[in-house]
Write a protein that holds these residues in place. Structure first.
Motif, PDB file in Angstrom:
ATOM      1  N   CYS A  32       0.739  -7.207 -14.326  1.00 25.72           N
ATOM      2  CA  CYS A  32      -0.380  -8.079 -13.949  1.00 25.72           C
ATOM      3  C   CYS A  32      -0.775  -8.992 -15.104  1.00 25.72           C
ATOM      4  O   CYS A  32      -1.293 -10.085 -14.898  1.00 25.72           O
ATOM      5  CB  CYS A  32      -1.578  -7.239 -13.497  1.00 25.72           C
ATOM      6  SG  CYS A  32      -1.323  -6.492 -11.884  1.00 25.72           S
ATOM      7  N   ASP A  38      -0.440 -12.104  -7.915  1.00 24.69           N
ATOM      8  CA  ASP A  38      -0.034 -10.810  -7.359  1.00 24.69           C
ATOM      9  C   ASP A  38       1.336 -10.876  -6.699  1.00 24.69           C
ATOM     10  O   ASP A  38       2.098  -9.915  -6.751  1.00 24.69           O
ATOM     11  CB  ASP A  38      -1.068 -10.336  -6.325  1.00 24.69           C
ATOM     12  CG  ASP A  38      -2.394  -9.969  -6.971  1.00 24.69           C
ATOM     13  OD1 ASP A  38      -3.373  -9.823  -6.225  1.00 24.69           O
ATOM     14  OD2 ASP A  38      -2.432  -9.819  -8.205  1.00 24.69           O
ATOM     15  N   HIS A 123      -7.372  -8.359  -7.360  1.00 22.87           N
ATOM     16  CA  HIS A 123      -5.957  -8.123  -7.085  1.00 22.87           C
ATOM     17  C   HIS A 123      -5.766  -7.695  -5.639  1.00 22.87           C
ATOM     18  O   HIS A 123      -5.042  -6.746  -5.351  1.00 22.87           O
ATOM     19  CB  HIS A 123      -5.400  -7.048  -8.027  1.00 22.87           C
ATOM     20  CG  HIS A 123      -5.201  -7.538  -9.424  1.00 22.87           C
ATOM     21  ND1 HIS A 123      -4.195  -8.422  -9.761  1.00 22.87           N
ATOM     22  CD2 HIS A 123      -5.892  -7.294 -10.561  1.00 22.87           C
ATOM     23  CE1 HIS A 123      -4.268  -8.686 -11.062  1.00 22.87           C
ATOM     24  NE2 HIS A 123      -5.288  -8.017 -11.571  1.00 22.87           N
ATOM     25  N   LEU A 126      -2.177  -7.548  -4.312  1.00 24.77           N
ATOM     26  CA  LEU A 126      -1.215  -6.704  -5.008  1.00 24.77           C
ATOM     27  C   LEU A 126      -0.783  -5.551  -4.121  1.00 24.77           C
ATOM     28  O   LEU A 126      -1.619  -4.875  -3.525  1.00 24.77           O
ATOM     29  CB  LEU A 126      -1.857  -6.164  -6.290  1.00 24.77           C
ATOM     30  CG  LEU A 126      -0.993  -5.227  -7.136  1.00 24.77           C
ATOM     31  CD1 LEU A 126       0.172  -5.988  -7.735  1.00 24.77           C
ATOM     32  CD2 LEU A 126      -1.823  -4.592  -8.238  1.00 24.77           C
TER      33      LEU A 126
END
Lengths: 181, 138
Positions: A32, A38, A123, A126
């Motif tokens: 990250c 992401d 995120h 993600l």
């Protein structure tokens, strides 16, 4: 970086499993940092998983004594009941077969990769455990199966279970070894 | 319970992933080592937090070293340290004759050394004093 909660587990016995979980968490945290969005992290996790999968399958075949699978249903059984058990200590259930028998879901009640992990707010795209999809893809490619694996539910995102959807694409006929990506 | 084979493959992939995405040269090599150390530090930190959550603080340096050589090493590397030496002036030498992370090496031996070294600085967060670690392998 990711927030580690506590769940009251005690003792040294747990910690070798935690070593894996922590190592994976450190990897995702680092990715990250390295990648701005992401989507790129997801891709990198998939790629790394693929590289792991093409090697893991050798270990699996050597240790598990399973014979050649004759169809995708047998493959699903082996993945859930033998492979997941051997490597992650869990046995996902198999559900939601497509009518054509070329798609199924693996339902993970708990996912060792996400023990103690909470996704930070920035995120949301993600796919934290995406490495697993790459591992499945890489391992199966080495036994002549091209598949797609993707997360459709994720406890990290608030879903009740974690669900991986597996789709059979085609048999791989040529004998060229899969290269590293 | 995550399997050893899976952990080793993940570790190898992390090391080669870091070096693959870097260019050649001293500066880049230094950056890769730092990245691996940072990852290792984070892992070690998490492990130590779990280990020491329910136990009392360590009494002294020797207590810490004993903990590292036995409990910590066993959990992470599946065995105890084979030999511990000290000059009684703050330098400790830990010897592991069969280092788990290096027993399946292929190319890039020096990279794996760096990666494994990473887990070690972590233990020093237990005490405020900084420590440096150096790895030699046979």
């Amino acid at each position: 970086h990711f927030v580690w909660g506590t769940n009251g587990k005690k003792g040294l016995l747990k910690t070798s499993s935690e070593l894996f979980t922590l190592t994976y968490g450190a990897l995702v945290t680092q990715l990250c940092k390295d990648y701005e969005n992401d989507e790129d992290v997801n891709k990198q996790l998939d790629k790394m998983g693929f590289n792991i999968g093409v090697r893991l399958i050798e270990d699996f075949l050597a240790r598990s004594n399973v014979g050649r699978c004759h169809d995708f249903r047998e493959t699903a059984d082996v993945i859930a009941k033998v492979a997941f058990k051997m490597y992650l200590g869990i046995t996902p259930s198999i559900t939601n077969w497509s009518p054509a028998g070329d798609e199924f879901s693996l339902i993970l009640e708990n996912n060792p990769l996400v023990d103690f992990v909470e996704l930070p707010d920035n995120h949301s795209s993600l796919i934290y455990s995406n490495l697993l999809c790459g591992v499945l893809r890489g391992a199966l490619e080495m036994v002549q199966m091209a598949v797609e694996a993707k997360f459709v539910q994720d406890t990290l995102k608030g879903d009740g279970v974690t669900e991986i959807r597996m789709r059979f694409i085609r048999r791989i006929e040529d004998n060229l070894p899969a290269g590293e990506e | 319970m995550a399997d050893e084979a899976l952990f080793l493959l993940l570790h190898n992939e992390m090391v080669s992933g870091v070096y693959k995405s870097a260019e050649q040269g001293e500066v880049e090599n230094g950056r890769c080592i730092t990245k691996l150390e940072n990852m290792g530090f984070r892992v070690g930190q998490g492990l130590i937090e779990r280990f020491t959550k329910d136990t009392a603080r360590f009494k002294d340096e020797l207590d810490i070293m004993k903990f590292i050589c036995k409990d910590f090493w066993t959990t992470v590397f599946k065995k105890q340290i084979d030999n511990l030496r000290t000059n009684h002036q703050g330098i400790y030498v830990l010897q592991d004759n069969k280092f788990r992370l290096l027993t399946q090496m292929s190319a890039g031996k020096q990279y794996l050394e760096h990666a494994s070294k990473c887990l070690l600085p972590s233990a020093m967060i237990v005490r405020p004093s900084p420590a440096t670690w150096n790895c030699k392998s046979n």
